[in-house]
Motif scaffolding. Sequence first.
Motif, PDB file in Angstrom:
ATOM      1  N   LYS A 163       0.838  -1.203   0.000  1.00  0.00           N
ATOM      2  CA  LYS A 163       0.000   0.000   0.000  1.00  0.00           C
ATOM      3  C   LYS A 163       0.872   1.251   0.000  1.00  0.00           C
ATOM      4  O   LYS A 163       0.587   2.232  -0.702  1.00  0.00           O
ATOM      5  CB  LYS A 163      -0.934   0.015   1.200  1.00  0.00           C
TER       6      LYS A 163
ATOM      7  N   ASP B 164       0.630   3.821  -3.095  1.00  0.00           N
ATOM      8  CA  ASP B 164       0.246   5.210  -2.811  1.00  0.00           C
ATOM      9  C   ASP B 164       1.301   6.171  -3.340  1.00  0.00           C
ATOM     10  O   ASP B 164       0.976   7.243  -3.862  1.00  0.00           O
ATOM     11  CB  ASP B 164       0.053   5.417  -1.312  1.00  0.00           C
ATOM     12  N   HIS B 165       2.561   5.796  -3.224  1.00  0.00           N
ATOM     13  CA  HIS B 165       3.629   6.618  -3.781  1.00  0.00           C
ATOM     14  C   HIS B 165       3.479   6.698  -5.308  1.00  0.00           C
ATOM     15  O   HIS B 165       3.602   7.777  -5.904  1.00  0.00           O
ATOM     16  CB  HIS B 165       4.991   6.025  -3.440  1.00  0.00           C
TER      17      HIS B 165
ATOM     18  N   LYS C 267       0.865   6.495  -7.096  1.00  0.00           N
ATOM     19  CA  LYS C 267      -0.303   7.291  -7.491  1.00  0.00           C
ATOM     20  C   LYS C 267       0.001   8.784  -7.480  1.00  0.00           C
ATOM     21  O   LYS C 267      -0.418   9.524  -8.382  1.00  0.00           O
ATOM     22  CB  LYS C 267      -1.473   6.999  -6.548  1.00  0.00           C
ATOM     23  N   THR C 268       0.702   9.252  -6.459  1.00  0.00           N
ATOM     24  CA  THR C 268       0.949  10.690  -6.314  1.00  0.00           C
ATOM     25  C   THR C 268       2.272  11.126  -6.920  1.00  0.00           C
ATOM     26  O   THR C 268       2.472  12.308  -7.212  1.00  0.00           O
ATOM     27  CB  THR C 268       0.909  11.082  -4.826  1.00  0.00           C
TER      28      THR C 268
ATOM     29  N   THR D  10       8.496   9.157  -0.701  1.00  0.00           N
ATOM     30  CA  THR D  10       7.425   9.054   0.285  1.00  0.00           C
ATOM     31  C   THR D  10       7.993   8.413   1.536  1.00  0.00           C
ATOM     32  O   THR D  10       8.535   7.304   1.474  1.00  0.00           O
ATOM     33  CB  THR D  10       6.255   8.210  -0.252  1.00  0.00           C
TER      34      THR D  10
ATOM     35  N   TYR E 147       4.041   9.941   4.771  1.00  0.00           N
ATOM     36  CA  TYR E 147       3.031   8.883   4.764  1.00  0.00           C
ATOM     37  C   TYR E 147       2.729   8.562   6.233  1.00  0.00           C
ATOM     38  O   TYR E 147       3.329   7.670   6.829  1.00  0.00           O
ATOM     39  CB  TYR E 147       3.557   7.649   4.034  1.00  0.00           C
TER      40      TYR E 147
END
Length: 245
Positions: free
Chosen positions: A118, A122-123, A125-126, A131, A218
């Motif tokens: 996750k 998440d890294h 995606k952005t 992160t 994060y």
Amino acid sequence: MKAMIFAAGMGTRLKPMTDKTPKALIEVDGKPMLEHIILKLKGAGFNELVINIHHEGQQIIDFLEAKNNFGVHIDISDERDYLLDTGGGIKHAARFLQGNEPFLVHNVDIFSNVDLMKLYTDHAKTNPLATLLVSNRNTSRYLLFDNAHKLCGWRNRETGEVKSYYPDFDPSMYTEYAFGGIHVISQEIFEWMDEWTGKFPIINFYLSICARATIQAYPMEDLKLLDIGSLESLAKAEEWVVANR
């Protein structure tokens, strides 16, 4: 997916256990720390690992060979001649880490309940430069982030020292988080490191560029994290593994 494990530390706070044994091979519940982290990464889908070595590094090489690299591809980033710290260690391992995707970096002495996949997705995606896993745990040194979770500075609460490349920086205007020793890094990091040579800490590097590049926090409210840096925390790690087995 690629990940790097920092396993080159001297383990000075675990002496005398680390006098003739690398910290990465100190056992927790019958398994070396390194084995715990390799299996966690493998379970999360990381199949290309880089491990840096320094103190008694041949023992780590022999251990991995005896375990057939736990069924994953492992490269050794050799720092036995000169320990390069975290930032220098990443740059030294660039030939193994470079590719088309971000890579994860994990300290060998960090046990946590973080979902590594996750964190990685998440890294992606952005797409910041890096992160950083962070938490609200008590410490003396904090990273300082703005309302968008972007790194802006650093503060040592005990000494009062503050670091930031932002002009007129007021640390009271930012949120304090403790770094958790796990981060995901984009490939562009190596371009930013062009002018950095030899030994340097990754946090100092992040602070030097955070006004120009996005270093993202994060935060995990329910994060459970244990830094195995002392004999006391080693005993707690035994309890951790038993409780989470």
